[in-house]
Enzyme design. Structure first.
Site, mmCIF file in Angstrom:
data_model
loop_
_atom_site.group_PDB
_atom_site.id
_atom_site.type_symbol
_atom_site.label_atom_id
_atom_site.label_comp_id
_atom_site.label_asym_id
_atom_site.label_seq_id
_atom_site.Cartn_x
_atom_site.Cartn_y
_atom_site.Cartn_z
ATOM 1 N N ASP A 38 14.818 -3.173 5.503
ATOM 2 C CA ASP A 38 14.470 -1.864 4.938
ATOM 3 C C ASP A 38 12.964 -1.674 5.058
ATOM 4 O OD1 ASP A 38 14.181 -3.973 3.035
ATOM 5 O OD2 ASP A 38 13.956 -2.496 1.433
ATOM 6 N N ASP A 88 8.358 -12.356 6.048
ATOM 7 C CA ASP A 88 7.804 -11.117 5.491
ATOM 8 C C ASP A 88 6.377 -11.289 4.963
ATOM 9 O OD1 ASP A 88 7.720 -8.521 4.611
ATOM 10 O OD2 ASP A 88 8.657 -8.983 2.690
ATOM 11 N N HIS A 103 13.653 -8.942 5.895
ATOM 12 C CA HIS A 103 14.283 -7.708 5.384
ATOM 13 C C HIS A 103 14.194 -6.595 6.415
ATOM 14 C CE1 HIS A 103 10.650 -5.301 4.353
ATOM 15 N NE2 HIS A 103 10.078 -6.470 4.139
ATOM 16 N N ASP A 144 6.314 -4.839 8.996
ATOM 17 C CA ASP A 144 6.915 -5.127 7.677
ATOM 18 C C ASP A 144 8.313 -4.537 7.602
ATOM 19 O OD1 ASP A 144 7.385 -5.605 4.975
ATOM 20 O OD2 ASP A 144 6.058 -4.025 4.285
ATOM 21 N N HIS A 188 4.571 28.539 -18.231
ATOM 22 C CA HIS A 188 3.520 29.302 -17.564
ATOM 23 C C HIS A 188 2.202 28.976 -18.267
ATOM 24 C CE1 HIS A 188 1.108 32.665 -16.254
ATOM 25 N NE2 HIS A 188 2.091 33.181 -15.536
ATOM 26 N N ARG A 236 0.179 -6.404 -10.246
ATOM 27 C CA ARG A 236 0.469 -7.602 -9.459
ATOM 28 C C ARG A 236 0.233 -8.830 -10.343
ATOM 29 N NH1 ARG A 236 2.993 -6.177 -4.524
ATOM 30 N NH2 ARG A 236 2.359 -4.003 -4.294
ATOM 31 N N GLU A 242 14.503 -4.982 -0.006
ATOM 32 C CA GLU A 242 13.292 -5.702 -0.392
ATOM 33 C C GLU A 242 12.226 -4.773 -0.974
ATOM 34 O OE1 GLU A 242 9.435 -7.557 -0.411
ATOM 35 O OE2 GLU A 242 9.930 -5.870 0.884
ATOM 36 N N GLU A 243 12.075 -3.608 -0.375
ATOM 37 C CA GLU A 243 10.989 -2.705 -0.786
ATOM 38 C C GLU A 243 11.216 -2.081 -2.158
ATOM 39 O OE1 GLU A 243 8.328 -2.879 0.659
ATOM 40 O OE2 GLU A 243 8.578 -3.198 2.812
#
Lengths: 465, 465
Positions: free
Chosen positions: A96, A188, A94, A127, A220, A335, A159-160
């Site tokens: 990006d 990657d 990738h 990366d 406020h 994850r 990808e990110e």
């Protein structure tokens, strides 16, 4: 192997190309930088054409991002095919990158490749721009003599942020582009230690936005403090229910589907040259939450984790602001490991947070969204692709390959495997301390050059199997 | 009162001047905008000189802010004195503003004064540039005939960040500049309801930064999630110990020094025209945490409150970033009421958070700082200044003045009273729904024009007492 007379020339041109690629701020999460991602894809396509590849830029239409309708970057499908009798290897990478700002604490400008003490600093060096370039340079070098196998490429620019459009494309091209592919190599990833390694598993990811809306305008804190239900304290309350101090996830059922590591894997962990002390020094960590190498590796590759990334909409600038923010969005991700299913995790998280919020009895409104869903991936490791990978490492680095699963997420792993049924392997050239996603991301010059040779050796080994 | 033939001319020039003042982005919390604050002070000085005032710009040296060393804006001390037999009134106001960005949800550009349906939208219109200008316009109008009293001015540019340098200056000039001052009028306040009102008390403020440092670099949540003690979850834990869901502060001892409202004040609350429903509609609030007008007013003026403003250093942009932030700073503030002492509150907060953090058993490092310390203020209301204020309101608006304490903090209130011993009164012209500090801050055209007359009437009343 590379012809020795090419090595010096490559070292110079490789650095120049990497500098050029890093300079493009292809941050896919930023709607304002989408043009840069697209420019990056076209630059890579140009480079592929110089290698005599047939290149297709697959357009994916438009998307809405932060209120803007912007184009998606195209996906590159390319091929260099000479001999139908030879195997075909498809490389995925990738182009990006993650967000990066000098003000975040970088020592150098993140988009200006800077070499210091043998390390090449810059966003995307490790990366994944540097690794993709190493593949292309390996092919360029091999072409001076003869490319030993057929090569295909699938390069994306999202990808990110969750690889939008890629999964569908793999499905659509399964019987065409992928039909004659024998092996899939994903760049990657990086090594677990200073020893070169092969990744056979990745964690998945569910990224959540939990939004709390109080008033419709910021208030406020002098005029309203003490007489309104503040959205930020509701959100803090919710985020505080997610993990305990040692990182154990408090969401009921979240560990139910987890498959513990196999005996073979436990051996890998034991033999690993993963150096916890070195990582601690590099990142200024006082401790890991586990004390042994085996526990750390097991936890970060075979168990889920939950990280709170931050809050959007609250006051986040330096200085002081006496505001009660109207709407705040907490961001956290989980994850996933085999056999956790994103859909099940989403249900568990949503039910839990809604229940907790009801207990709080706040009149504010909450909304929970999962904005990235990526499955975990685990590969069998006894086929010819993994054998060739191990041999290539032995050849270039004169050492046994380290076999490991990573804690990060490359969603395409599980998808390639499920859709195409081809053997896939993650072979990166980044070091264990490259800090992808962090400040001062780097790739060492040694890994960049020797890694180029590794990809060349892999193709030669696959041809000879 | 104003001469009728001046009214129309004033209306036009007043708007033009307010537009010019609002256009200056004098955000004192932003080190990059310090030049604008200084420019604003010089513009006000110029205007004062046009009114034949003797103006002194008191330089305060430099300060460190967010790593930059920048100049402090000067404080303006000015005087228009004609007759030592007449009383001397000193007006206090400030010319800096809170941060404002269109992207925060403003309907108009915050620094471009825009009139919609009789309201003048723009940062600083109500807090406090518009009110300062109304004082100057009142004097300008009275000067066409004769200024009935002597007038002094103390205008600063650091009010929104804690009035650095001002307190010391008041002490230093107590026997000179302030020696012949009889009354102090602070403009920096607004009405409680649509009825014109006088403020006789303000809450104080202690603004805290609680910083948690984990690693020294941001980490990738894939590679490190589950094996490190994350600074953000530690901070979320700490912030969650501060208040419960109904806003009750959980820090031990914090309510010990609080003095409940007097019987006379309870009468004010009963008689108040504070309209909770109107405020709810204006700000899109579902509920207040208290149901009656009396409870809301009591809570927000006579009791402390704690608001969590946000987190610096975590991911706060739109989109996703899979980061474990290295260092995060939570920001919250506590509004103080008589007789709470900032030093005591700082001790209570610090002890409590340290104790909570010890319970958490995290290896991360915390640091707690109080960056703004402002005392609460409460005035006696039976002297000539308050009588003149009430009469002026009756004269211009033909209604009784609403007497109230505000929930916000104008630290100078308690300081003027303690140091000079003079009678001080807060008389603003902003409406109850002006949204100072929030998006779409405004001042109504009616309040701006009639408020100008109110300040003129106040000076006439004081002359005749």
């Amino acid at each position: 192997m590379l012809h020795p007379d090419l090595e010096l020339a490559l070292k110079v041109t490789e650095m120049k190309r990497l500098k050029e690629w890093v300079a493009i701020e292809s941050d896919s999460s930023d709607s304002q930088k989408r043009g840069e991602v697209i420019r990056m894809m076209h630059l890579a396509a140009k480079k592929l054409k110089e290698l005599n590849a047939t290149v297709e830029l697959v357009e994916l239409g438009r998307q809405k991002l932060h209120g803007y309708e912007i184009p998606m970057p195209p996906i590159i499908l390319a091929r260099i095919e000479k001999n139908p009798k030879k195997p075909t290897v498809c490389f995925y990478g990738h182009l990006d990158v993650q967000p990066a700002k000098f003000e975040d604490g970088w020592s150098t400008q993140p988009y200006n490749l800077t070499e210091i003490d043998g390390n090449l600093y810059g966003r995307g060096t490790s990366d994944d721009k540097g690794q993709v370039l190493a593949v292309l340079h390996a092919i360029e070098a091999l072409q001076k003599h003869e490319l030993p196998v057929n090569v295909k490429f699938i390069f994306e620019g999202m990808e990110e942020v969750g690889s939008n459009g890629l999964f569908t494309l793999v499905e659509q091209r399964n019987n065409t582009f992928f039909s004659d592919v024998d092996y899939i190599v994903v760049t990657d990833t990086s090594w677990l230690s200073s020893k070169p390694g092969i990744t056979y598993g990745t964690r998945g990811n569910c990224y959540f936005f939990v939004e709390v809306q109080g008033a419709t305008k910021d208030l406020h804190s002098g005029s309203f403090g003490g007489v309104v239900h503040e959205a930020t304290s509701d959100l803090i309350f919710l985020l505080n229910t997610l993990v305990n101090s040692s990182g154990h996830i408090l969401i009921p059922g979240i560990y139910d589907a987890v498959v513990p590591p196999s005996e073979k894997e436990k051996e890998f962990f034991k033999k690993s040259e993963f150096n916890a002390e070195k990582i601690k020094t590099k990142f200024g960590l006082k401790n890991f939450t586990y004390s042994t190498k085996e526990e750390i590796l097991t936890r970060r590759s075979c168990y889920p984790s939950l990280s709170i990334h931050g809050i959007e909409g609250a006051f986040s600038a330096p200085g002081t602001k006496t505001v009660i923010p109207a709407k705040v969005t907490g961001k956290f991700s989980i994850r996933l490991v085999p056999n956790m299913e994103p859909s099940e995790v989403i249900n568990q998280v949503t039910d839990y947070l809604k229940e907790k919020f009801e207990e709080r009895k706040s009149p504010n409104h909450i909304a929970i969204r999962c904005v990235i869903q990526a499955k975990p991936w685990l590969s069998a490791i006894d086929g010819p692709l993994y054998l060739a990978g191990k041999r290539a490492i032995k050849k270039v680095f004169n050492t046994e390959a380290e076999m490991f699963r990573i804690g990060g997420t490359i969603p395409i792993g599980s998808h390639f495997q499920e859709v195409t049924g081809k053997s896939a392997m993650f072979l990166g050239i980044g070091g264990p301390d490259d800090a992808p996603h962090g400040q001062n991301e780097k790739l060492s010059r040694f890994n960049f050059i020797e890694g180029t040779k590794l990809y060349a050796a892999l193709l030669e080994e696959l041809a000879s199997l």
